[in-house]
Design a protein around this motif. Structure first.
Motif, PDB file in Angstrom:
ATOM      1  N   ARG A 490       0.833  -1.208   0.000  1.00  0.00           N
ATOM      2  CA  ARG A 490       0.000   0.000   0.000  1.00  0.00           C
ATOM      3  C   ARG A 490       0.865   1.254   0.000  1.00  0.00           C
ATOM      4  N   THR A 491       0.532   2.184  -0.884  1.00  0.00           N
ATOM      5  CA  THR A 491       1.170   3.497  -0.932  1.00  0.00           C
ATOM      6  C   THR A 491       0.080   4.545  -1.104  1.00  0.00           C
ATOM      7  N   TRP A 492       0.475   5.804  -0.952  1.00  0.00           N
ATOM      8  CA  TRP A 492      -0.470   6.901  -1.123  1.00  0.00           C
ATOM      9  C   TRP A 492       0.081   7.870  -2.166  1.00  0.00           C
ATOM     10  N   HIS A 493      -0.674   8.080  -3.234  1.00  0.00           N
ATOM     11  CA  HIS A 493      -0.265   8.951  -4.329  1.00  0.00           C
ATOM     12  C   HIS A 493      -0.888  10.332  -4.110  1.00  0.00           C
ATOM     13  N   ILE A 494      -0.046  11.343  -4.000  1.00  0.00           N
ATOM     14  CA  ILE A 494      -0.538  12.723  -3.920  1.00  0.00           C
ATOM     15  C   ILE A 494      -0.553  13.252  -5.345  1.00  0.00           C
ATOM     16  N   VAL A 495      -1.748  13.441  -5.885  1.00  0.00           N
ATOM     17  CA  VAL A 495      -1.913  13.759  -7.299  1.00  0.00           C
ATOM     18  C   VAL A 495      -2.392  15.196  -7.469  1.00  0.00           C
ATOM     19  N   ASN A 496      -2.022  15.781  -8.594  1.00  0.00           N
ATOM     20  CA  ASN A 496      -2.599  17.057  -9.003  1.00  0.00           C
ATOM     21  C   ASN A 496      -3.854  16.767  -9.809  1.00  0.00           C
ATOM     22  N   THR A 497      -4.983  17.301  -9.363  1.00  0.00           N
ATOM     23  CA  THR A 497      -6.263  16.972 -10.010  1.00  0.00           C
ATOM     24  C   THR A 497      -6.543  17.812 -11.254  1.00  0.00           C
ATOM     25  N   GLU A 498      -5.664  18.750 -11.554  1.00  0.00           N
ATOM     26  CA  GLU A 498      -5.912  19.638 -12.700  1.00  0.00           C
ATOM     27  C   GLU A 498      -4.905  19.462 -13.823  1.00  0.00           C
ATOM     28  N   LYS A 499      -3.904  18.601 -13.622  1.00  0.00           N
ATOM     29  CA  LYS A 499      -2.856  18.463 -14.636  1.00  0.00           C
ATOM     30  C   LYS A 499      -2.611  17.001 -14.959  1.00  0.00           C
ATOM     31  N   LYS A 500      -2.231  16.744 -16.179  1.00  0.00           N
ATOM     32  CA  LYS A 500      -1.867  15.420 -16.647  1.00  0.00           C
ATOM     33  C   LYS A 500      -0.440  15.454 -17.193  1.00  0.00           C
ATOM     34  N   ASN A 501       0.210  14.322 -17.154  1.00  0.00           N
ATOM     35  CA  ASN A 501       1.531  14.238 -17.766  1.00  0.00           C
ATOM     36  C   ASN A 501       1.407  13.966 -19.255  1.00  0.00           C
ATOM     37  N   GLY A 502       2.539  13.816 -19.930  1.00  0.00           N
ATOM     38  CA  GLY A 502       2.534  13.655 -21.374  1.00  0.00           C
ATOM     39  C   GLY A 502       1.858  12.384 -21.856  1.00  0.00           C
ATOM     40  N   LEU A 503       1.643  11.442 -20.953  1.00  0.00           N
ATOM     41  CA  LEU A 503       0.985  10.181 -21.315  1.00  0.00           C
ATOM     42  C   LEU A 503      -0.490  10.185 -20.928  1.00  0.00           C
ATOM     43  N   GLY A 504      -0.960  11.330 -20.427  1.00  0.00           N
ATOM     44  CA  GLY A 504      -2.362  11.442 -20.054  1.00  0.00           C
ATOM     45  C   GLY A 504      -2.683  10.940 -18.670  1.00  0.00           C
ATOM     46  N   GLY A 505      -1.666  10.576 -17.918  1.00  0.00           N
ATOM     47  CA  GLY A 505      -1.876  10.079 -16.553  1.00  0.00           C
ATOM     48  C   GLY A 505      -1.746  11.184 -15.527  1.00  0.00           C
ATOM     49  N   PRO A 506      -2.073  10.877 -14.252  1.00  0.00           N
ATOM     50  CA  PRO A 506      -1.991  11.902 -13.203  1.00  0.00           C
ATOM     51  C   PRO A 506      -0.546  12.269 -12.877  1.00  0.00           C
ATOM     52  N   VAL A 507      -0.335  13.547 -12.645  1.00  0.00           N
ATOM     53  CA  VAL A 507       0.947  14.046 -12.143  1.00  0.00           C
ATOM     54  C   VAL A 507       0.954  13.811 -10.640  1.00  0.00           C
ATOM     55  N   ALA A 508       1.943  13.097 -10.112  1.00  0.00           N
ATOM     56  CA  ALA A 508       1.854  12.700  -8.715  1.00  0.00           C
ATOM     57  C   ALA A 508       3.220  12.467  -8.091  1.00  0.00           C
TER      58      ALA A 508
END
Length: 631
Positions: A490-508
């Protein structure tokens, strides 16, 4: 513009001696700092995040400081804010101890304990019955906690053990006078009660780890290791502003949290606005009548970082070192500078990336290095080192090094290890709370819990080898109270909900916990109520500049419920918001004989690692090693 104002170039600049003196002058002029009043806490009152982020070089800065004042003669105390810039009192509130708790225990109070005990007939009689000369006894006053003693409500209390010291260089931790404890009223300077529970022989073993006869012949087969950087270090530091490689951040220091990191960014992109160890608690497991109350909040009850070491080149730090002094206030409000409080240096850390390709013949290898920012603080018997590591690939890591001397008893048994003949070391935990004010590529952040999921053998998984992962968004504070689960990765991803990376995934950025035990005390216990933060590995809260300390502002003799449990009762939305991540980590210590007479370092901590924050390996630009022995 005064000299004081002109020197301040940033709202988070490190505290100066001139600022401490200015605050003291304001308090004296206002009649708040008088003959019997002492400064129990002093630190920069940091402006709210929005103000700091909006600051531009040259903007005016109002430097405010928080000072908690304690009247030794009456026990009254005040939480006060002073502007060193305007030289005025901004606010002052008298504490209500039964509700708020007490200010931390201060040096002036520690120094008076032996005199109080040696004037008490009960204490002297207990020592006489054991055949112990009072002048050989070192008293150790410890925070009292809150228990079912109605007569202690609102009063400033400590509980004191005695340890025999046989000569000036003798470490008294080896000679606990067990079965005996005194409850002391610090304001009245009197002993409330002496509990003389049992006679236990005082252990006669030596704890003098610094005695050559105890150490034995030196291991002289070890050859010197020299760390050199012929062209100098690769980082710069100016008024707490640090630049190294693609990293940019500020450092700070205060007596409660010690080292703080601010506005941490990589390649111009923010990751974390503020990172610190906001609290630590050391709950002990011995339920005996003289020890059941042993639980210390080293940050909130003792302001442990006021005792930070002045670090020494070649001993505490190796290499091309940059030291930073820390300015605090003493009990009288005068400036006190800890020289070399913070150590900064670079370390080689093995291979960063490497590949030898069978098709192309390519052979490439790069070496990892890290920037180390650290301080060390002895507090009573223990010594704690806090090491923040920044790596070339964007990783952030915190490592705590626990060493020093075990807190001892003379009654090994079900709740203690016998570490030397007749000498016990009670079981205990060291639980730390990291306050991570996250800002992953901006302020709109959220936390996803990500863990491994086994797939049953069957349709779609005929051979049983498949596994995947689940992702659960923690949307409210009530949901974001979680335990680590190493068996599920188990891990916890702190993500930006308004931005995506170049592959369309969450920035985190992902928080990797080590997964040790949280609070082991019973849920109905006093320490569970007072240190509720330590019952979960993760809490997530909506940012509020007033929410700084996970067990509350005033931990000493606080009845409990303050801090995180009070804040999350609001059950605020944390999905796509400005959030703070609180991570509990630590050690559960069943002492070993090998931990005596001085403990080899035990390690604990956590890691923050990019996941989708970059579109590719961010350390491709690290140059190949040019050293003459690498071809």
């Amino acid at each position: 513009m005064t000299t004081l104002e002109a020197r301040t170039v940033h709202p988070l600049s490190m505290t100066t001696e001139a600022e401490v003196t200015a605050v003291r002058d304001v308090l004296v002029d206002a009649g708040l700092l008088t003959e019997h009043v002492r400064v129990a806490f002093f630190a920069l009152e940091e402006p709210p995040k929005a103000e700091v982020l909006a600051h531009s070089p040259g903007d005016p800065v109002d430097r405010r400081f928080r000072a908690v004042l304690l009247d030794l003669s009456t026990g009254r105390s005040w939480d006060t804010v002073v502007s060193a810039t305007d030289r005025s009192v901004v606010s002052s509130r008298e504490l209500d101890p039964p509700r708020d708790g007490q200010p931390p225990i201060i040096d002036t109070e520690f120094e008076m304990i032996e005199g109080i005990l040696n004037a008490d007939p009960q204490w002297l009689a207990a020592l006489e019955r054991r055949g112990i000369e009072p002048s050989t006894v070192r008293a150790v006053p410890l925070s009292a906690g809150v228990y079912d003693y109605p007569d202690e409500v609102g009063r400033r209390i400590v509980r004191a053990f005695g340890f025999r010291q046989d000569h000036e260089k003798d470490h008294p931790w080896a000679h606990p006078i067990d079965g005996l404890v005194a409850y002391v009223d610090l304001t009245a300077r009197s002993v409330d009660r002496v509990i003389d529970h049992q006679d236990a022989p005082v252990p006669e073993t030596s704890g003098n780890f610094d005695d050559p006869e105890v150490q034995g012949p030196p291991l002289d087969s070890l050859k010197p290791i020299e760390i050199t950087q012929p062209e100098g270090r690769s980082f710069t530091v100016e008024d707490g502003h640090v630049k190294w490689g693609r990293w940019d951040l500020r450092i700070g220091f205060n007596e409660r949290e010690g080292l703080t990191l601010h506005q941490i960014s990589f390649d111009g992109r923010p990751i974390c606005y503020r990172a610190s160890i906001a609290e630590m608690v050391v709950p002990y497991a011995d339920p005996s009548p003289v020890r059941f109350w042993q639980n210390y909040f080293d940050c909130g009850e003792y302001m442990f970082a006021r005792y930070a070491d002045s670090l020494q080149l070649g001993c505490d730090c190796l290499g091309d070192i940059h030291y930073v002094d820390a300015v605090l206030a003493d009990d009288l409000g005068n400036p006190r500078t800890i020289t070399n409080a913070i150590c900064m240096h670079e370390e080689d850390f093995g291979v960063l990336w490497k590949h030898t390709d069978l098709f192309t013949g390519s052979r490439e290898v790069r070496r990892q290095r890290r920037l180390v920012i650290s301080f060390f603080a002895p507090i009573g018997n223990y010594d704690y080192g806090f090491y923040w590591y920044l790596y070339l690939d964007g990783t952030i890591q915190l490592e705590v090094k626990a060493t020093g001397i075990l807190f001892t008893s003379a009654t090994p048994g079900d709740y203690a290890t016998e570490v030397a003949p007749g000498l016990g070391a009670p079981y205990h935990q060291h639980l730390f709370s990291a306050r991570l004010d996250m800002m992953v590529d901006g302020l709109a952040n959220a936390v996803d819990e990500v863990e491994a999921v086994r797939i049953p053998m069957g349709e779609g998984n005929p051979y049983g080898n498949a596994f995947t992962r689940s992702r659960t968004r923690l949307t409210r504070e009530s949901q974001a109270q979680r335990q680590a689960a190493p068996d599920r990765a188990r891990t916890w991803h702190i993500v930006n909900t308004e931005k995506k990376n170049g592959l369309g995934g969450p920035v985190a950025y992902v928080l990797h916990p080590q997964g040790g035990a949280t609070m082991l005390a019973d849920p109905g216990s006093s320490i569970h109520r007072r240190a509720t933060f330590a019952t979960n590995a993760l809490w997530v809260t909506r940012y509020d500049p007033a929410e700084r300390y996970p067990a509350g502002d005033f931990v000493n003799q606080n009845p409990g419920g303050a801090g995180l449990p009070a804040w999350v009762a609001a059950d605020r939305d944390i999905d796509g918001q400005d959030i703070v991540v609180w991570h509990t980590f630590g050690l559960t210590h069943f002492p070993r004989p090998e931990d005596w007479p001085v403990m080899p370092v035990e390690y604990t901590g956590f890691t923050l690692k990019s996941v989708g924050f970059f579109d590719r390996n961010p350390a491709l630009d690290v140059p190949a090693t040019q050293a003459k022995h690498c071809h």
